[in-house]
Design an enzyme around this catalytic site. Structure first.
Site, PDB file in Angstrom:
ATOM      1  N   SER A  36      47.796-109.310  -0.627  1.00  0.00           N
ATOM      2  CA  SER A  36      47.638-107.862  -0.469  1.00  0.00           C
ATOM      3  C   SER A  36      48.761-107.347   0.413  1.00  0.00           C
ATOM      4  O   SER A  36      49.348-108.105   1.200  1.00  0.00           O
ATOM      5  CB  SER A  36      46.282-107.552   0.179  1.00  0.00           C
ATOM      6  OG  SER A  36      46.191-106.193   0.571  1.00  0.00           O
TER       7      SER A  36
ATOM      8  N   TYR B 270      39.633-108.915   7.145  1.00  0.00           N
ATOM      9  CA  TYR B 270      40.190-109.004   5.793  1.00  0.00           C
ATOM     10  C   TYR B 270      41.671-109.363   5.801  1.00  0.00           C
ATOM     11  O   TYR B 270      42.116-110.249   5.051  1.00  0.00           O
ATOM     12  CB  TYR B 270      39.981-107.662   5.086  1.00  0.00           C
ATOM     13  CG  TYR B 270      40.640-107.522   3.741  1.00  0.00           C
ATOM     14  CD1 TYR B 270      40.090-108.118   2.608  1.00  0.00           C
ATOM     15  CD2 TYR B 270      41.797-106.752   3.577  1.00  0.00           C
ATOM     16  CE1 TYR B 270      40.674-107.967   1.353  1.00  0.00           C
ATOM     17  CE2 TYR B 270      42.391-106.597   2.339  1.00  0.00           C
ATOM     18  CZ  TYR B 270      41.824-107.201   1.233  1.00  0.00           C
ATOM     19  OH  TYR B 270      42.413-107.052  -0.008  1.00  0.00           O
TER      20      TYR B 270
ATOM     21  N   LYS C  88      44.193-112.406   3.724  1.00  0.00           N
ATOM     22  CA  LYS C  88      45.268-112.131   2.774  1.00  0.00           C
ATOM     23  C   LYS C  88      46.607-112.668   3.279  1.00  0.00           C
ATOM     24  O   LYS C  88      47.437-113.142   2.487  1.00  0.00           O
ATOM     25  CB  LYS C  88      45.343-110.626   2.489  1.00  0.00           C
ATOM     26  CG  LYS C  88      44.122-110.108   1.720  1.00  0.00           C
ATOM     27  CD  LYS C  88      43.961-110.845   0.400  1.00  0.00           C
ATOM     28  CE  LYS C  88      42.794-110.348  -0.424  1.00  0.00           C
ATOM     29  NZ  LYS C  88      42.706-111.021  -1.731  1.00  0.00           N
TER      30      LYS C  88
END
Length: 259
Positions: A149, A162, A166
């Site tokens: 991401s 999160y 990533k």
């Protein structure tokens, strides 16, 4: 080629499956969660792919309704299913992921655990399992694509759990490229920007935030799942046969716009 995709019933994974079929994939093994909703999505995806490929692409679904803590077992069962069904795998797209937005200081332990298990542990185990299959098959080799991401490069106030997952996927693809090159296995990462999918539907429901994101994006729009599928097909194909350890930022020019 035979293409294996995790998290394939909707969003980016679904678009990657459709685009793979459009570009001549002969087999797809599609991992999905397996509840009633994703089962219906997978069945509609099969219909769409059969129409797109004129029934020239065999589609096999692989569901795993189970505890999140069982990601190791899920990954190895997925790899075993590939061997039983197609004997070999040319491409793995490690795409399954979640992003439950949460405030850092009050984040429940379970939120961190589940996000890490799905995003990073799940990706590690499925890459390891399928890479072993690619090493042992004849001819040896393949292409592994990790969906990281833009969040691997930048921070987010409600993404403290999160963004590390990533960044981990990006780093893992770089290291795997070094570790697996001797087996003719290429490993690359795709870094999507803001893509309109279920993972951020709630966040983008804030019209002010959505408008701000669009204004920050050089191409003046949010991304769609098929914007990621094209780069995925490129990295999977022989057009990218000398590309490994790379990161491809697909964000419409969001990252470069500091103004």
């Amino acid at each position: 080629k035979v293409v294996c995709i995790t998290g394939s019933s909707r969003g980016i994974g679904r678009a990657c499956a459709i685009e793979s079929a459009k570009h001549g994939a002969t087999g797809l093994i599609l991992h999905y969660f397996g509840d009633q909703e994703t089962e219906a999505e997978l069945q509609s995806l099969k219909v769409e792919i059969n129409a797109t490929s004129r029934n020239n692409c065999r589609v096999v679904g692989h569901s795993h309704v189970t505890s999140i803590s069982e990601v190791y077992g899920v990954s190895h069962r997925f790899a075993s299913r590939i061997v039983r069904t197609f004997k070999l795998s040319h491409v793995l797209v490690s795409n399954a992921g979640i992003c439950p937005f949460a405030e850092f200081l009050t984040m429940p332990h379970a939120t961190w655990e589940r996000t890490r298990q799905v995003n990073l542990d799940g990706s590690f185990y499925v890459v390891q399992a399928v890479a072993n299959q690619m090493k042992n098959q004849v001819p040896q080799g393949g292409s592994i694509i990790g969906l990281a991401s833009i969040s691997a490069l930048v921070g987010g106030e409600f993404q403290c759990h999160y963004t590390p997952t990533k960044a981990g996927i990006l780093s893992m693809m770089q290291s795997c490229a070094v570790a697996l090159g001797k087996y003719n296995i290429r490993c690359n990462a795709i870094l999507p920007g803001t893509i309109a999918t279920d993972i951020n539907k709630e966040d983008l429901a804030n019209e002010e935030k959505q408008e701000y994101t669009i204004k920050r994006t050089a191409l003046g729009r949010l991304g769609a799942p098929d914007d990621i599928a094209g780069p995925m097909v490129f990295l999977a194909s022989d057009l990218a046969k000398y590309v490994t350890g790379a990161q491809l930022l697909v964000d419409g020019g969001l990252f470069v716009n500091l103004q």
